[in-house]
Design an enzyme around this catalytic site. Structure first.
Site, PDB file in Angstrom:
ATOM      1  N   ASN A   1     -39.229   4.250  38.818  1.00 54.87           N
ATOM      2  CA  ASN A   1     -38.002   5.026  38.627  1.00 54.87           C
ATOM      3  C   ASN A   1     -37.596   5.601  39.981  1.00 54.87           C
ATOM      4  O   ASN A   1     -38.178   6.576  40.441  1.00 54.87           O
ATOM      5  CB  ASN A   1     -38.270   6.148  37.607  1.00 54.87           C
ATOM      6  CG  ASN A   1     -37.112   7.118  37.486  1.00 54.87           C
ATOM      7  OD1 ASN A   1     -35.993   6.821  37.917  1.00 54.87           O
ATOM      8  ND2 ASN A   1     -37.374   8.279  36.899  1.00 54.87           N
ATOM      9  N   TRP A   2     -36.602   4.980  40.593  1.00 55.07           N
ATOM     10  CA  TRP A   2     -36.213   5.395  41.949  1.00 55.07           C
ATOM     11  C   TRP A   2     -35.473   6.723  41.967  1.00 55.07           C
ATOM     12  O   TRP A   2     -35.266   7.305  43.028  1.00 55.07           O
ATOM     13  CB  TRP A   2     -35.318   4.330  42.589  1.00 55.07           C
ATOM     14  CG  TRP A   2     -35.977   3.015  42.845  1.00 55.07           C
ATOM     15  CD1 TRP A   2     -37.269   2.650  42.558  1.00 55.07           C
ATOM     16  CD2 TRP A   2     -35.377   1.872  43.457  1.00 55.07           C
ATOM     17  NE1 TRP A   2     -37.494   1.359  42.953  1.00 55.07           N
ATOM     18  CE2 TRP A   2     -36.351   0.849  43.504  1.00 55.07           C
ATOM     19  CE3 TRP A   2     -34.097   1.601  43.969  1.00 55.07           C
ATOM     20  CZ2 TRP A   2     -36.084  -0.416  44.046  1.00 55.07           C
ATOM     21  CZ3 TRP A   2     -33.823   0.345  44.498  1.00 55.07           C
ATOM     22  CH2 TRP A   2     -34.824  -0.639  44.544  1.00 55.07           C
ATOM     23  N   LYS A   3     -35.003   7.172  40.823  1.00 55.61           N
ATOM     24  CA  LYS A   3     -34.157   8.378  40.746  1.00 55.61           C
ATOM     25  C   LYS A   3     -32.965   8.199  41.705  1.00 55.61           C
ATOM     26  O   LYS A   3     -32.533   7.063  41.904  1.00 55.61           O
ATOM     27  CB  LYS A   3     -34.985   9.629  41.046  1.00 55.61           C
ATOM     28  CG  LYS A   3     -36.254   9.676  40.185  1.00 55.61           C
ATOM     29  CD  LYS A   3     -36.948  11.001  40.150  1.00 55.61           C
ATOM     30  CE  LYS A   3     -38.164  10.876  39.250  1.00 55.61           C
ATOM     31  NZ  LYS A   3     -38.841  12.153  39.030  1.00 55.61           N
TER      32      LYS A   3
ATOM     33  N   HIS B   1     -34.806  10.833  30.238  1.00 57.97           N
ATOM     34  CA  HIS B   1     -35.722  11.332  31.273  1.00 57.97           C
ATOM     35  C   HIS B   1     -35.620  12.860  31.315  1.00 57.97           C
ATOM     36  O   HIS B   1     -34.535  13.417  31.098  1.00 57.97           O
ATOM     37  CB  HIS B   1     -35.359  10.729  32.635  1.00 57.97           C
ATOM     38  CG  HIS B   1     -36.376  11.065  33.682  1.00 57.97           C
ATOM     39  ND1 HIS B   1     -36.354  12.258  34.359  1.00 57.97           N
ATOM     40  CD2 HIS B   1     -37.466  10.392  34.128  1.00 57.97           C
ATOM     41  CE1 HIS B   1     -37.390  12.291  35.194  1.00 57.97           C
ATOM     42  NE2 HIS B   1     -38.077  11.174  35.077  1.00 57.97           N
TER      43      HIS B   1
ATOM     44  N   GLU C   1     -35.341  14.883  33.626  1.00 55.54           N
ATOM     45  CA  GLU C   1     -34.299  15.409  34.521  1.00 55.54           C
ATOM     46  C   GLU C   1     -32.922  15.349  33.848  1.00 55.54           C
ATOM     47  O   GLU C   1     -32.065  16.199  34.090  1.00 55.54           O
ATOM     48  CB  GLU C   1     -34.317  14.647  35.859  1.00 55.54           C
ATOM     49  CG  GLU C   1     -35.505  15.095  36.698  1.00 55.54           C
ATOM     50  CD  GLU C   1     -36.104  14.032  37.601  1.00 55.54           C
ATOM     51  OE1 GLU C   1     -35.415  13.056  37.932  1.00 55.54           O
ATOM     52  OE2 GLU C   1     -37.296  14.186  37.970  1.00 55.54           O
TER      53      GLU C   1
ATOM     54  N   GLU D   1     -44.112  11.530  29.586  1.00 51.43           N
ATOM     55  CA  GLU D   1     -44.099  12.174  30.900  1.00 51.43           C
ATOM     56  C   GLU D   1     -44.140  13.691  30.730  1.00 51.43           C
ATOM     57  O   GLU D   1     -43.098  14.314  30.479  1.00 51.43           O
ATOM     58  CB  GLU D   1     -42.815  11.795  31.651  1.00 51.43           C
ATOM     59  CG  GLU D   1     -42.675  10.317  31.900  1.00 51.43           C
ATOM     60  CD  GLU D   1     -41.799  10.048  33.114  1.00 51.43           C
ATOM     61  OE1 GLU D   1     -42.303   9.449  34.066  1.00 51.43           O
ATOM     62  OE2 GLU D   1     -40.633  10.473  33.127  1.00 51.43           O
TER      63      GLU D   1
ATOM     64  N   GLY E   1     -43.467  14.881  39.618  1.00 54.08           N
ATOM     65  CA  GLY E   1     -43.185  15.296  40.994  1.00 54.08           C
ATOM     66  C   GLY E   1     -44.035  16.458  41.479  1.00 54.08           C
ATOM     67  O   GLY E   1     -43.769  17.019  42.538  1.00 54.08           O
TER      68      GLY E   1
ATOM     69  N   SER F   1     -46.651  11.945  38.459  1.00 55.37           N
ATOM     70  CA  SER F   1     -47.561  11.937  39.617  1.00 55.37           C
ATOM     71  C   SER F   1     -48.568  10.779  39.592  1.00 55.37           C
ATOM     72  O   SER F   1     -49.723  10.940  39.994  1.00 55.37           O
ATOM     73  CB  SER F   1     -48.275  13.287  39.751  1.00 55.37           C
ATOM     74  OG  SER F   1     -47.321  14.311  39.992  1.00 55.37           O
TER      75      SER F   1
ATOM     76  N   GLY G   1     -42.419   7.625  39.693  1.00 55.71           N
ATOM     77  CA  GLY G   1     -41.274   8.154  40.429  1.00 55.71           C
ATOM     78  C   GLY G   1     -41.508   8.057  41.928  1.00 55.71           C
ATOM     79  O   GLY G   1     -41.342   7.005  42.542  1.00 55.71           O
ATOM     80  N   GLY G   2     -41.950   9.163  42.530  1.00 56.88           N
ATOM     81  CA  GLY G   2     -42.117   9.242  43.985  1.00 56.88           C
ATOM     82  C   GLY G   2     -42.861   8.063  44.595  1.00 56.88           C
ATOM     83  O   GLY G   2     -42.425   7.492  45.602  1.00 56.88           O
TER      84      GLY G   2
HETATM   85  P1  PGA Z   1     -43.278  11.187  39.707  1.00 54.39           P
HETATM   86  O1  PGA Z   1     -42.048  10.990  38.683  1.00 54.39           O
HETATM   87  O2  PGA Z   1     -44.088   9.906  39.661  1.00 54.39           O
HETATM   88  O3  PGA Z   1     -42.644  11.423  41.038  1.00 54.39           O
HETATM   89  O4  PGA Z   1     -44.064  12.340  39.212  1.00 54.39           O
HETATM   90  C1  PGA Z   1     -42.194  10.337  37.457  1.00 54.39           C
HETATM   91  C2  PGA Z   1     -40.864  10.269  36.760  1.00 54.39           C
HETATM   92  O5  PGA Z   1     -40.084  11.242  36.821  1.00 54.39           O
HETATM   93  O6  PGA Z   1     -40.530   9.252  36.115  1.00 54.39           O
END
Ligand code: PGA
Length: 274
Positions: A24-26, A116, A118, A186, A192, A232, A253-254
């Site tokens: 997930n590149w956001k 998600h 966010e 999640e 994050g 994470s 994500g990251g």
């Molecule tokens: P993260 O994000 O791996 O940076 O914790 C996961 C996500 O939001 O899908």
């Protein structure tokens, strides 16, 4: 990549769930960067002789990158699938700024991330909106990747599974048996933060989510549905999650923004059991 068949999700042999590692590149990487990234990722995995039939690889770039990723994947026949990070619940029409599921299907998206945390927290998406987006995605032939998860406060008040199960149940109500969908558990506190859940915590919630699917849609659908862990995830902790019987992959994500790091997560089988 001759001889490698493109995986389109879903069609698992003999009822086995093919693990899915999803990036997930956001809101990162513009369309030019997305081309370089996907090219490098494909090379890195090809060099490592990754078996794409054994572990499916998906990326979720921003909307504006999707046409470029489609062109690259189709021209070079890359065995990487992709999807969008969100979708409108509406059919095409007067909805300024929205993107219809049909448009994503036209770009050969396999998946779409829905709900998600966010989106839920920063854009006020309710369970009802998540359910409506899921219906829209399925109507266009996309596989929804539905995100659920509890906040630190929820965890303290209700325990780990109550909120994710309630969020999933709100969507399951409108799904027919046999629906092809993916769930990502999640925990909001793990996203994050560098503080991932333990593999045992992820297993506990994944198993409760699978039980909820079984209750609403039957055991067969529950057995066929992939449940990912996200929050994470990195190359050095993926193996622990993948050893859990109800965890079928990861939403990253990251760590999905670094080609070598993401490629190492995809190749977790090399470090499972060590
Ligand atoms: P993260 O994000 O791996 O940076 O914790 C996961 C996500 O939001 O899908």
């Amino acid at each position: 990549m001759a001889g490698v068949t493109t995986v389109r999700g879903g069609g698992q042999p003999q009822g086995a769930r093919v693990p899915l590692i999803a990036g997930n590149w956001k809101m990162n990487l513009d369309h030019l960067q997305s081309i370089a990234f996907v090219q490098k990722l494909a090379w890195s995995l090809k060099d490592a002789r990754h078996d794409f039939g054994a572990v499916e690889v998906a990326v979720f770039p921003p909307f504006t990158d999707l046409r470029s990723v489609q062109t690259l994947v189709s021209a070079d026949k890359l065995p990487i699938v992709y999807g969008a990070q969100d979708v409108s619940r509406h059919a095409p029409g007067a909805f300024t700024g929205e993107i219809a599921a049909e448009f994503l299907a036209k770009l050969d998206c396999t998946y779409v991330v829905i709900g998600h945390s966010e989106r839920r927290t920063l854009h006020g998406e309710t369970d009802e909106v998540v359910a409506a987006k899921t219906t829209a995605a399925l109507g266009a032939g996309l596989i929804p990747l539905i995100c659920v998860g509890e906040t630190a406060e929820d965890l303290e008040t209700h325990g780990a599974s109550a909120v994710p199960v309630a969020q999933l149940n709100a969507v399951l109500e409108s799904l027919p048996k046999g629906t092809d969908f993916v769930v990502a558990y999640e925990p909001v506190w793990a996203i994050g933060s560098g503080q991932a859940a333990t593999p045992e915590q992820a297993q506990q919630v994944a198993s409760a989510l699978r039980a909820a699917i079984s209750e609403r849609l039957g055991e067969e659908t529950a057995k066929a549905t992939r449940i990912l862990y996200g929050g994470s995830v990195k190359a050095d902790n993926i193996a622990g999650f993948m050893r859990q019987p109800d965890v079928d992959g990861a939403l990253v994500g990251g760590a999905s923004l670094d080609v070598e790091g993401f490629s190492a997560i995809v190749r977790y089988q090399k470090h499972v059991g060590v």
